[in-house]
Design a protein around this motif. Structure first.
Motif, mmCIF file in Angstrom:
data_model
loop_
_atom_site.group_PDB
_atom_site.id
_atom_site.type_symbol
_atom_site.label_atom_id
_atom_site.label_comp_id
_atom_site.label_asym_id
_atom_site.label_seq_id
_atom_site.Cartn_x
_atom_site.Cartn_y
_atom_site.Cartn_z
ATOM 1 N N MET A 1 0.837 -1.206 0.000
ATOM 2 C CA MET A 1 0.000 0.000 0.000
ATOM 3 C C MET A 1 0.867 1.251 0.000
ATOM 4 N N PHE A 2 0.273 2.359 -0.467
ATOM 5 C CA PHE A 2 1.013 3.613 -0.592
ATOM 6 C C PHE A 2 0.623 4.578 0.528
ATOM 7 N N PRO A 3 1.606 5.279 1.079
ATOM 8 C CA PRO A 3 1.309 6.236 2.158
ATOM 9 C C PRO A 3 0.985 7.634 1.626
ATOM 10 N N MET A 4 0.252 8.413 2.404
ATOM 11 C CA MET A 4 0.052 9.846 2.153
ATOM 12 C C MET A 4 -0.520 10.171 0.778
ATOM 13 N N ILE A 5 -1.605 9.489 0.451
ATOM 14 C CA ILE A 5 -2.239 9.786 -0.833
ATOM 15 C C ILE A 5 -3.230 10.928 -0.621
ATOM 16 N N ALA A 6 -3.137 11.957 -1.475
ATOM 17 C CA ALA A 6 -4.054 13.083 -1.315
ATOM 18 C C ALA A 6 -5.161 13.079 -2.359
ATOM 19 N N THR A 7 -4.894 12.427 -3.492
ATOM 20 C CA THR A 7 -5.921 12.385 -4.540
ATOM 21 C C THR A 7 -5.978 10.979 -5.132
ATOM 22 N N ALA A 8 -7.137 10.631 -5.673
ATOM 23 C CA ALA A 8 -7.283 9.308 -6.287
ATOM 24 C C ALA A 8 -6.317 9.169 -7.466
ATOM 25 N N ALA A 9 -6.042 10.283 -8.134
ATOM 26 C CA ALA A 9 -5.134 10.247 -9.296
ATOM 27 C C ALA A 9 -3.724 9.829 -8.868
ATOM 28 N N GLU A 10 -3.336 10.254 -7.679
ATOM 29 C CA GLU A 10 -2.004 9.856 -7.198
ATOM 30 C C GLU A 10 -1.939 8.339 -7.028
ATOM 31 N N PHE A 11 -3.037 7.791 -6.482
ATOM 32 C CA PHE A 11 -3.050 6.335 -6.310
ATOM 33 C C PHE A 11 -2.915 5.640 -7.665
ATOM 34 N N GLU B 1 -13.104 11.498 -2.454
ATOM 35 C CA GLU B 1 -12.816 10.878 -3.750
ATOM 36 C C GLU B 1 -12.917 9.361 -3.649
ATOM 37 N N LEU B 2 -13.555 8.907 -2.594
ATOM 38 C CA LEU B 2 -13.594 7.460 -2.385
ATOM 39 C C LEU B 2 -14.148 6.682 -3.580
ATOM 40 N N PRO B 3 -15.231 7.176 -4.232
ATOM 41 C CA PRO B 3 -15.742 6.388 -5.359
ATOM 42 C C PRO B 3 -14.658 6.126 -6.414
ATOM 43 N N SER B 4 -13.890 7.154 -6.792
ATOM 44 C CA SER B 4 -12.835 6.914 -7.799
ATOM 45 C C SER B 4 -11.738 6.042 -7.213
ATOM 46 N N LEU B 5 -11.394 6.287 -5.968
ATOM 47 C CA LEU B 5 -10.308 5.515 -5.352
ATOM 48 C C LEU B 5 -10.670 4.031 -5.292
ATOM 49 N N LEU B 6 -11.910 3.767 -4.828
ATOM 50 C CA LEU B 6 -12.301 2.371 -4.623
ATOM 51 C C LEU B 6 -12.441 1.607 -5.941
ATOM 52 N N ALA B 7 -12.588 2.356 -7.027
ATOM 53 C CA ALA B 7 -12.632 1.693 -8.328
ATOM 54 C C ALA B 7 -11.252 1.134 -8.674
ATOM 55 N N GLU B 8 -10.218 1.709 -8.100
ATOM 56 C CA GLU B 8 -8.838 1.327 -8.448
ATOM 57 C C GLU B 8 -8.127 0.526 -7.361
ATOM 58 N N ALA B 9 -8.448 0.861 -6.094
ATOM 59 C CA ALA B 9 -7.681 0.267 -4.990
ATOM 60 C C ALA B 9 -8.305 -1.058 -4.555
ATOM 61 N N ASP B 10 -7.448 -2.006 -4.154
ATOM 62 C CA ASP B 10 -7.971 -3.298 -3.698
ATOM 63 C C ASP B 10 -8.400 -3.261 -2.238
ATOM 64 N N PHE B 11 -7.822 -2.352 -1.485
ATOM 65 C CA PHE B 11 -8.227 -2.208 -0.076
ATOM 66 C C PHE B 11 -7.800 -0.831 0.424
ATOM 67 N N VAL B 12 -8.348 -0.470 1.577
ATOM 68 C CA VAL B 12 -8.019 0.830 2.166
ATOM 69 C C VAL B 12 -7.574 0.614 3.601
ATOM 70 N N SER B 13 -6.516 1.317 4.007
ATOM 71 C CA SER B 13 -6.084 1.236 5.396
ATOM 72 C C SER B 13 -5.934 2.655 5.931
ATOM 73 N N VAL B 14 -6.645 2.928 7.001
ATOM 74 C CA VAL B 14 -6.629 4.289 7.545
ATOM 75 C C VAL B 14 -5.398 4.458 8.434
ATOM 76 N N GLY B 15 -4.533 5.415 8.084
ATOM 77 C CA GLY B 15 -3.406 5.780 8.957
ATOM 78 C C GLY B 15 -3.914 6.864 9.882
ATOM 79 N N SER B 16 -4.468 6.439 11.014
ATOM 80 C CA SER B 16 -5.190 7.412 11.845
ATOM 81 C C SER B 16 -4.264 8.451 12.469
ATOM 82 N N ASN B 17 -2.963 8.146 12.580
ATOM 83 C CA ASN B 17 -2.053 9.153 13.158
ATOM 84 C C ASN B 17 -1.995 10.372 12.251
ATOM 85 N N ASP B 18 -1.718 10.107 10.971
ATOM 86 C CA ASP B 18 -1.637 11.229 10.052
ATOM 87 C C ASP B 18 -3.019 11.788 9.749
ATOM 88 N N LEU B 19 -4.010 10.897 9.631
ATOM 89 C CA LEU B 19 -5.342 11.404 9.310
ATOM 90 C C LEU B 19 -5.798 12.404 10.387
#
Ligand code: PEP
Ligand code: MG
Length: 754
Positions: free
Chosen positions: A568-578, A617-635
């Motif tokens: 997984m990738f850290p610190m994503i700000a936009t679905a396009a980055e993912f 941007e979750l709808p676009s993100l979830l179309a591409e990502a296989d899973f999501v993990s919340v980094g609650s410290n940074d969030l």
């Protein structure tokens, strides 16, 4: 004259007489004998005796007026034994009208003291240390007054001088006895690795005593230096070998970096120059070390400071080799090592079975030695000012690294409390161990997933030990941070392969390089950004320098060798980055296939949710990502615009706020609708109440610090999930800034335990 009723004048007179006695001739023992006789007379006591502390925590009768003379040097009491031992162990006076009824009274027939009823004794202190005990006794049941106690304490100071003069017993004895008797102290520092330990102090003062700094014959000095340097290399090689044999990991990288320093030409050339200027080999090492220390005090860059302190440790080791005392310090049982600073190599040299904790005068959380301590799970506190001066060899020490403090020569009460909390911790560990093999299922039958966060190879051992389902977050950057150069693909592959090996079939989610911010790579130039936490970091770097991500993906694919790969990738700000990052991984998978390397099966690429913008941007993100993990410290840091490392803000915003939980419940809802697994891998998941709240808003998978697995699993197994979810669906619309109290009350009322 009597001190009894004579008040301070009486005491002063007595003192003057004693001083005069001190100046008289005769042996020290004869003077001590005269002193006790004078005190007895001055205090109107039938008996006055002086006990002197000898090695082994024994108080020996050295002079007496009134007791049988044959008892001198025969009567010996352990510290803590009898009334005299009691006075020494507590370093406080005792005045008893009826001494023989005291529970600690120890009858010594050789003294003939049975005819004396009352007793007053004071510790003989020097430099805060008990070096003896001074006692007076009377036949009658005398009530000694406060003033008399004070007078005896003052006279004890004169006796202390005599003892410390070195004429009575060798001076070394009174300077360094067993550490018993110094007054209790509490020292404060910074927690570098949490934990609680009780042990005996071992002072680690590396400096050998130097005889000659100047030398006539540079040729000979060069030879001595060369053979010491060779010895140093050999010792480091041995250490490396043992570290490799015992499972390796980052220790090996650190040691290798270290050996590189030992071969550093600049360093060796400076030593050579110093010898040429007329210094001895030792003098040269000291000079180069001093120069480095001066530089160190001016350098602010943490990387450079780290390097200079590595050189400092090397110089200390070299001095030991020159003195012919290169062997590691042999530790006694339950040792607490106290040092100005320690290098990672030195820490690894100690026998871990005997080592309980470390106290440093310097040190910082990012220092190599702290990283190694955490890997070894060794309680450590740093920045303890004056530790070496305030702690004596073999002092009893409690290190409470959870709270960044140490108790030196603690009183019985503190020691009891600490022993109690250690027992409690052990008990809790046993309770957690009892649920280790049981599934993480709620009382109403919902299966949940609990994983650990890891960052060092050595953390992997917690996977089996905690009974976790897998590694929900592997912080790959830690391995990059403890090295001296950027690892190439082969080195990375080998490293990830070992993680797979140690995971023994359990899933591991590799988080790609999350550097920048406070995570500095020693070999990268520092950016000098104004706001590094929201600067050029993590995925932003990877997208600007795609080779980094490509190499890491290539190494992960190679290490997976056809097995499942989760990254997984850290610190994503936009679905396009993912999407952009995922393309880079796809290119590597295609490249692997082309070369006949087995592609991972399956490959799952996930997104860390750490930047609030991504929530919309979750709808676009979830179309591409296989899973999501919340980094609650940074969030939480970006959600509340509140620096996660700033202690002044630590309590200002509660992640258990309706705002944060509403956001998370919305994320959970969308992930469930898109059938994408969702987990939380920040600190929130490590705390039972927070973890309960996360389950309550619909997140079923948590990844946490390994010690949290036990308490969180207990919580899960005692929880009925459905009613909690109902309750929380209303609670998150509560107008308060925090709903922590409500959740705590809920847990209490519904029998939720942890
Ligand atoms: C987080 O931010 O919550 C997280 C898990 O990543 P890190 O703590 O490594 O930034
Ligand atoms: Mg983070």
């Amino acid at each position: 004259m009597t001190a009894q009723g004579g008040g301070t004048t009486g005491a002063r007179l007595l003192l003057r007489r004693l001083r005069a006695l001190m100046a008289e001739g005769g042996t020290a023992e004869e003077r001590l004998q005269r002193i006790v006789r004078t005190i007895a007379a001055g205090m109107v006591a039938e008996v006055c005796s002086a006990y002197v502390m000898r090695p082994g925590e024994v108080l020996e009768l050295f002079a007496t007026e009134g007791l049988k003379l044959e008892a001198v040097h025969r009567t010996r009491l352990r510290v803590g034994e009898g009334l005299v031992g009691d006075i020494a162990s507590h370093a406080r006076p005792l005045a008893l009208a009826d001494a023989q009824t005291h529970p600690n009274f120890a009858y010594r027939p050789e003294t003939g003291e049975e005819i004396y009823r009352s007793l007053m004794g004071v510790p003989i202190l020097r430099g805060g240390r008990v070096i003896g005990v001074l006692v007076v006794q009377n036949r009658t049941a005398r009530q000694y007054t406060e003033e008399e106690i004070e007078a005896l304490e003052t006279t004890a100071m004169v006796v202390a001088e005599l003892i410390a003069s070195g004429d009575l017993v060798p001076r070394a004895e009174t300077r360094s006895t067993e550490g018993i008797g110094l007054l209790p102290t509490r020292l404060e520092g910074l927690s570098l690795c949490p934990g609680l330990a009780i042990g005996r102090a071992v002072l680690h003062k590396q400096r050998p005593s130097l005889v000659e700094i100047v030398a006539e014959n540079p040729v000979r000095e060069r030879e001595r230096l060369a053979s010491a340097v060779a010895g140093l290399h050999r010792a480091l090689d041995d250490l490396l070998q043992t570290a490799e044999h015992s499972g390796g990991g980052e220790h090996v990288d650190i040691l290798e970096a270290y050996r590189m320093f030992a071969e550093d030409r600049g360093w060796l050339a400076r030593l050579d120059e110093a010898i040429a200027s007329g210094l001895s080999a030792e003098g040269a090492v000291l000079k180069v070390q001093n120069d480095a220390r001066v530089r160190m005090s001016q350098v602010v860059d943490p990387y450079l400071r780290e390097r200079l302190s590595d050189l400092d440790e090397l110089a200390d080791r070299l001095l030991r080799h020159l003195a012919g005392a290169a062997a590691a310090i042999a530790l006694p049982e339950k040792a607490v090592v106290v040092a100005r600073t320690l290098g990672p190599a030195e820490l690894l040299e100690f026998d871990r079975k005997r080592l309980r904790a470390i106290i440093l005068e310097e040190g910082s959380p990012t220092a190599h030695v702290a990283i190694v301590a955490r890997a070894l799970d060794l309680p450590m506190i740093g920045r303890v000012e004056g530790a070496l001066a305030r702690i004596e060899e073999r002092d009893r020490v409690i290190v409470d690294a959870d709270n960044g403090q140490a108790f030196i020569r603690p009183g019985d009460d503190i020691e009891e409390k600490v022993a109690e909390s250690m027992a409690l911790k052990a008990h809790r560990r046993a309770v957690f161990a009892s649920v280790r093999e049981l599934p993480s299922v709620s009382r109403d039958g919902v299966a949940l997933s609990l994983s650990i966060n890891a960052g060092l190879l050595i953390d992997m051992q917690h996977l089996a030990a905690s009974g976790a389902d897998g590694v929900g977050l592997y912080r790959t950057e830690i391995a990059f941070m403890v090295r001296d150069n950027f690892p190439d693909v082969a080195q990375q592959t080998e490293f990830y392969r070992r993680i797979y090996e140690q995971a023994a079939g359990k899933p591991v989610i590799f988080r790609t390089l999350d550097v920048g911010g406070d995570k500095v790579l020693p070999y990268w130039p520092r950016s000098g950004e104004e706001n590094p936490a929201i600067g050029w970091r993590a995925l932003r770097i990877a997208l600007d320098l795609p080779t980094l991500l490509r190499q890491q993906a290539r190494a992960l694919i190679a290490a997976a060798a056809g097995r499942p790969l989760d990254m997984m990738f850290p610190m994503i700000a936009t679905a396009a980055e993912f999407t952009a990052a995922r393309r880079i991984v796809d290119i590597e998978v295609a490249r692997a296939r082309q070369r006949g390397i087995k592609a991972p099966e399956p490959l799952r690429v996930g997104a860390m949710l750490e930047v609030p913008s991504l929530i919309w941007e979750l709808p676009s993100l979830l179309a591409e990502a296989d899973f999501v993990s919340v980094g609650s410290n940074d969030l939480a840091q970006f959600f509340f615009a509140s620096d996660r490392g700033n202690p002044r803000l630590a309590d200002r915003y509660d992640p258990l706020s309706p705002a944060m939980l509403l956001a998370l419940s919305e994320v959970a809802r969308q992930c469930a609708a898109a059938r994408r697994p969702l987990s939380v891998c920040g600190e929130m998941a490590s705390k039972p109440i927070e973890a309960m709240a996360l389950l309550g808003v619909g997140i079923g998978s948590l990844s946490m610090a390994p010690p949290a697995i036990g308490p969180v699993k207990l919580m899960v197994r005692s929880l009925e999930l459905d009613p909690l979810r109902n309750y929380m669906s209303g609670l998150i619309h509560h107008p308060h800034a925090s709903i922590r109290q409500e959740l705590m009350a809920y847990a209490r009322d519904h029998g939720v335990t942890f």
